[in-house]
Design a protein around this motif. Structure first.
Motif, PDB file in Angstrom:
ATOM      1  N   ASN A  54     -21.573 -49.107 152.815  1.00 26.94           N
ATOM      2  CA  ASN A  54     -22.984 -48.778 153.061  1.00 26.94           C
ATOM      3  C   ASN A  54     -23.365 -47.518 152.428  1.00 26.94           C
ATOM      4  O   ASN A  54     -24.462 -47.041 152.038  1.00 26.94           O
ATOM      5  CB  ASN A  54     -23.310 -48.829 154.655  1.00 26.94           C
ATOM      6  CG  ASN A  54     -23.185 -50.321 154.892  1.00 26.94           C
ATOM      7  OD1 ASN A  54     -23.466 -51.246 154.326  1.00 26.94           O
ATOM      8  ND2 ASN A  54     -22.870 -50.205 156.363  1.00 26.94           N
ATOM      9  N   ARG A  55     -22.409 -46.331 152.505  1.00 27.98           N
ATOM     10  CA  ARG A  55     -22.930 -45.194 152.130  1.00 27.98           C
ATOM     11  C   ARG A  55     -22.848 -45.258 150.455  1.00 27.98           C
ATOM     12  O   ARG A  55     -23.863 -44.577 149.929  1.00 27.98           O
ATOM     13  CB  ARG A  55     -21.561 -44.391 152.302  1.00 27.98           C
ATOM     14  CG  ARG A  55     -21.720 -42.819 152.165  1.00 27.98           C
ATOM     15  CD  ARG A  55     -20.533 -41.994 151.921  1.00 27.98           C
ATOM     16  NE  ARG A  55     -19.884 -42.363 150.600  1.00 27.98           N
ATOM     17  CZ  ARG A  55     -18.573 -42.402 150.521  1.00 27.98           C
ATOM     18  NH1 ARG A  55     -17.901 -41.862 151.366  1.00 27.98           N
ATOM     19  NH2 ARG A  55     -17.964 -42.522 149.319  1.00 27.98           N
ATOM     20  N   MET A  56     -21.909 -45.893 149.671  1.00 26.13           N
ATOM     21  CA  MET A  56     -22.296 -45.956 148.357  1.00 26.13           C
ATOM     22  C   MET A  56     -23.773 -46.786 148.001  1.00 26.13           C
ATOM     23  O   MET A  56     -24.202 -46.458 147.092  1.00 26.13           O
ATOM     24  CB  MET A  56     -20.963 -46.782 147.614  1.00 26.13           C
ATOM     25  CG  MET A  56     -19.852 -45.559 147.746  1.00 26.13           C
ATOM     26  SD  MET A  56     -18.419 -46.311 146.484  1.00 26.13           S
ATOM     27  CE  MET A  56     -18.042 -47.921 147.749  1.00 26.13           C
ATOM     28  N   LEU A  57     -23.847 -47.911 148.433  1.00 25.93           N
ATOM     29  CA  LEU A  57     -25.211 -48.455 148.482  1.00 25.93           C
ATOM     30  C   LEU A  57     -26.579 -47.465 148.783  1.00 25.93           C
ATOM     31  O   LEU A  57     -27.279 -47.393 147.840  1.00 25.93           O
ATOM     32  CB  LEU A  57     -25.297 -49.630 149.020  1.00 25.93           C
ATOM     33  CG  LEU A  57     -24.434 -50.763 148.758  1.00 25.93           C
ATOM     34  CD1 LEU A  57     -24.567 -51.859 149.949  1.00 25.93           C
ATOM     35  CD2 LEU A  57     -24.666 -51.272 147.389  1.00 25.93           C
ATOM     36  N   ALA A  58     -26.366 -46.706 149.854  1.00 28.38           N
ATOM     37  CA  ALA A  58     -27.496 -45.849 150.030  1.00 28.38           C
ATOM     38  C   ALA A  58     -27.724 -44.639 149.459  1.00 28.38           C
ATOM     39  O   ALA A  58     -28.904 -44.439 149.083  1.00 28.38           O
ATOM     40  CB  ALA A  58     -27.217 -45.433 151.761  1.00 28.38           C
ATOM     41  N   ASP A  59     -26.635 -44.343 148.838  1.00 30.88           N
ATOM     42  CA  ASP A  59     -26.665 -43.083 147.818  1.00 30.88           C
ATOM     43  C   ASP A  59     -26.712 -43.729 146.373  1.00 30.88           C
ATOM     44  O   ASP A  59     -26.710 -42.816 145.447  1.00 30.88           O
ATOM     45  CB  ASP A  59     -25.337 -42.301 147.839  1.00 30.88           C
ATOM     46  CG  ASP A  59     -25.362 -41.517 149.199  1.00 30.88           C
ATOM     47  OD1 ASP A  59     -26.434 -41.304 149.575  1.00 30.88           O
ATOM     48  OD2 ASP A  59     -24.244 -41.043 149.536  1.00 30.88           O
ATOM     49  N   GLN A  60     -26.942 -44.992 146.214  1.00 28.02           N
ATOM     50  CA  GLN A  60     -27.141 -45.635 144.743  1.00 28.02           C
ATOM     51  C   GLN A  60     -25.802 -45.217 143.920  1.00 28.02           C
ATOM     52  O   GLN A  60     -26.244 -45.138 142.826  1.00 28.02           O
ATOM     53  CB  GLN A  60     -28.468 -45.263 144.337  1.00 28.02           C
ATOM     54  CG  GLN A  60     -29.658 -45.531 145.189  1.00 28.02           C
ATOM     55  CD  GLN A  60     -30.981 -45.172 144.650  1.00 28.02           C
ATOM     56  OE1 GLN A  60     -31.095 -44.953 143.285  1.00 28.02           O
ATOM     57  NE2 GLN A  60     -32.014 -45.029 145.693  1.00 28.02           N
ATOM     58  N   GLN A  61     -24.760 -45.321 144.402  1.00 28.03           N
ATOM     59  CA  GLN A  61     -23.530 -44.990 143.638  1.00 28.03           C
ATOM     60  C   GLN A  61     -23.240 -46.291 143.096  1.00 28.03           C
ATOM     61  O   GLN A  61     -22.426 -46.190 141.996  1.00 28.03           O
ATOM     62  CB  GLN A  61     -22.602 -43.824 144.184  1.00 28.03           C
ATOM     63  CG  GLN A  61     -22.941 -42.559 144.410  1.00 28.03           C
ATOM     64  CD  GLN A  61     -21.923 -41.755 144.896  1.00 28.03           C
ATOM     65  OE1 GLN A  61     -21.715 -41.556 145.958  1.00 28.03           O
ATOM     66  NE2 GLN A  61     -21.003 -40.997 144.023  1.00 28.03           N
ATOM     67  N   VAL A  62     -23.365 -47.336 143.780  1.00 34.25           N
ATOM     68  CA  VAL A  62     -22.865 -48.571 143.281  1.00 34.25           C
ATOM     69  C   VAL A  62     -24.179 -49.387 143.441  1.00 34.25           C
ATOM     70  O   VAL A  62     -25.078 -49.246 144.332  1.00 34.25           O
ATOM     71  CB  VAL A  62     -21.895 -49.257 143.998  1.00 34.25           C
ATOM     72  CG1 VAL A  62     -20.487 -48.771 143.993  1.00 34.25           C
ATOM     73  CG2 VAL A  62     -22.117 -49.523 145.490  1.00 34.25           C
ATOM     74  N   ARG A  63     -24.598 -50.259 142.408  1.00 30.92           N
ATOM     75  CA  ARG A  63     -25.741 -50.995 142.152  1.00 30.92           C
ATOM     76  C   ARG A  63     -25.162 -52.375 141.945  1.00 30.92           C
ATOM     77  O   ARG A  63     -24.698 -52.692 141.162  1.00 30.92           O
ATOM     78  CB  ARG A  63     -26.692 -50.348 141.203  1.00 30.92           C
ATOM     79  CG  ARG A  63     -27.348 -49.171 141.376  1.00 30.92           C
ATOM     80  CD  ARG A  63     -28.362 -48.527 140.167  1.00 30.92           C
ATOM     81  NE  ARG A  63     -27.158 -48.230 139.235  1.00 30.92           N
ATOM     82  CZ  ARG A  63     -27.474 -48.552 137.891  1.00 30.92           C
ATOM     83  NH1 ARG A  63     -28.643 -49.151 137.502  1.00 30.92           N
ATOM     84  NH2 ARG A  63     -26.589 -48.145 136.998  1.00 30.92           N
ATOM     85  N   MET A  64     -25.833 -53.164 142.747  1.00 27.10           N
ATOM     86  CA  MET A  64     -25.589 -54.625 142.633  1.00 27.10           C
ATOM     87  C   MET A  64     -26.503 -55.303 141.561  1.00 27.10           C
ATOM     88  O   MET A  64     -27.819 -54.936 141.614  1.00 27.10           O
ATOM     89  CB  MET A  64     -25.374 -55.526 144.052  1.00 27.10           C
ATOM     90  CG  MET A  64     -24.822 -54.626 144.928  1.00 27.10           C
ATOM     91  SD  MET A  64     -23.157 -54.270 144.728  1.00 27.10           S
ATOM     92  CE  MET A  64     -22.285 -56.107 144.384  1.00 27.10           C
ATOM     93  N   ARG A  65     -26.183 -56.508 141.164  1.00 31.94           N
ATOM     94  CA  ARG A  65     -27.175 -57.303 140.357  1.00 31.94           C
ATOM     95  C   ARG A  65     -26.654 -58.620 140.256  1.00 31.94           C
ATOM     96  O   ARG A  65     -25.612 -59.099 140.129  1.00 31.94           O
ATOM     97  CB  ARG A  65     -26.891 -56.569 139.007  1.00 31.94           C
ATOM     98  CG  ARG A  65     -27.272 -57.370 137.901  1.00 31.94           C
ATOM     99  CD  ARG A  65     -27.291 -56.480 136.719  1.00 31.94           C
ATOM    100  NE  ARG A  65     -27.514 -57.142 135.372  1.00 31.94           N
ATOM    101  CZ  ARG A  65     -27.663 -56.662 134.151  1.00 31.94           C
ATOM    102  NH1 ARG A  65     -27.549 -55.100 134.224  1.00 31.94           N
ATOM    103  NH2 ARG A  65     -27.708 -57.409 133.022  1.00 31.94           N
ATOM    104  N   CYS A  66     -27.847 -59.406 140.364  1.00 34.75           N
ATOM    105  CA  CYS A  66     -27.507 -60.964 140.447  1.00 34.75           C
ATOM    106  C   CYS A  66     -27.961 -61.552 139.170  1.00 34.75           C
ATOM    107  O   CYS A  66     -29.070 -61.331 138.576  1.00 34.75           O
ATOM    108  CB  CYS A  66     -28.416 -61.633 141.495  1.00 34.75           C
ATOM    109  SG  CYS A  66     -28.157 -63.656 141.407  1.00 34.75           S
TER     110      CYS A  66
END
Length: 348
Positions: free
Chosen positions: A213-225
């Motif tokens: 959740n922290r990495m997603l909130a900080d946009q340090q990991v970005r997901m892609r479908c």
């Protein structure tokens, strides 16, 4: 070889929903599509099993990360072999064999300038059958491909799938080995369970949830479908290489980003200062889009273009001849591993 798959409208809506929120709970997806959660999950499993659709993860963002685009001209008859070798490298995020003034085009992603330099000077120096290599360092990203949408959902469905904007200022924090382990696991399966993430990082489920959740909130990991390109209705994949006067760069970059055919627009330092990736419905549309851009954006001088004839890798996912997912390469981009990586499987 993956099974043949035929998509119906619900399948396309499912992919569109996960493009908006790649790790959305099945209860939400089912509600938006009018399905029960089990049916939504079963449909997704069918698509992923066939290699038709998947959720992947970009390498973690770091303060010193560097991205480059590499044009390679190979000795005659060696383009595919070179592309296959480079596709085994974690840093080579996307690898295409192209028609035009370059045989292989690579999108390179590294966590810092040192790894970037090592790749360009040492890794590529050890690859046989290269005739010419030219690189372009990314200096600005106007739009990246994770924002591309199928547009099969209506406005109400899009609204339901879209998360509320977080009242949080992204911060690039130093990443731990556990953070990297979570990111590498997500690259292979963007919808991996918290149990799987916890096991990969050797932490508790609650810690895995908190770190993710922290990495997603900080946009340090970005997901892609992703959906295999032949199934999207946009089967032609091309690259435009342009020059724009510096005072017009931002206006041109943002204007290009609004075109429905455009997947990505990057400002670069190199022989071209703007590189554009596009998906099109037919080969003649390559020329038609170029004409439209020249008429509506006279500041953009498209000086070269290439059409992808064989995509081998897309954001860490290996592709078969049809453009379907056929395996992954471990995503740890922190150090060079060169040839000989062992992906989970290789393209046909």
């Amino acid at each position: 070889m993956q099974d043949h798959v035929t998509l119906d409208e619900l399948d396309l809506q499912l992919v569109n929903a996960l493009q908006i929120q790649p790790r959305a709970p099945w209860a939400l997806v089912g509600k938006v599509l009018g399905l029960d959660p089990v049916t939504a999950a079963r449909r997704w499993a069918r698509l992923t099993r066939a290699g038709a659709a998947w959720v992947s993860c970009y390498p973690p963002e770091t303060e010193r990360q560097s991205t480059a685009f590499i044009e390679i001209v190979c000795e005659p008859g060696h383009s595919l072999a070179v592309a296959r070798e480079l596709a085994q490298d974690p840093q080579a995020m996307t690898v295409d064999v192209t028609a035009g003034d370059r045989d292989v085009f690579v999108t390179l992603h590294t966590p810092d300038e040192e790894v970037l330099a090592d790749y360009l000077l040492e890794r590529l120096g050890g690859v046989r059958h290269l005739h010419r290599v030219r690189s372009h360092l990314q200096v600005k990203n106007y739009i990246e491909a994770s924002r591309w949408r199928l547009r099969t959902l209506d406005r109400a469905q899009i609204s339901l799938m879209t998360p509320e904007p977080a009242e949080h200022t992204p911060t690039l924090r130093p990443l731990t080995d556990e953070d990297w382990a979570i990111a590498v696991t997500l690259a292979a399966d963007g919808r991996a369970s918290l149990d799987a993430l916890a096991a990969a990082a050797s932490v508790s489920v609650s810690t895995a949830r908190r770190r993710l959740n922290r990495m997603l909130a900080d946009q340090q990991v970005r997901m892609r479908c992703e959906l295999a390109r032949p199934l999207t209705g946009w089967p032609v994949y091309a690259w435009f290489f342009a020059r724009v006067a510096p005072e017009h760069m931002d206006a041109a970059g943002h204007a290009l980003a609004r075109l429905p055919e455009v997947r990505a627009v990057m400002g670069t330092a190199g022989p071209y200062n703007l590189i554009v990736a596009v998906w099109l419905r037919s080969l003649p549309d390559v020329q038609q889009l170029e004409i439209r851009i020249s008429r509506t954006l006279p500041s953009v001088d498209i000086v070269d273009r290439s059409v992808t004839i064989r995509p081998l890798k897309l954001v860490g996912r290996l592709l078969d001849k049809r453009g379907y997912a056929a395996g992954t390469v471990p995503l740890d981009t922190r150090r060079l591993s060169g040839a000989g990586n062992s992906p989970s499987s290789t393209p046909d």
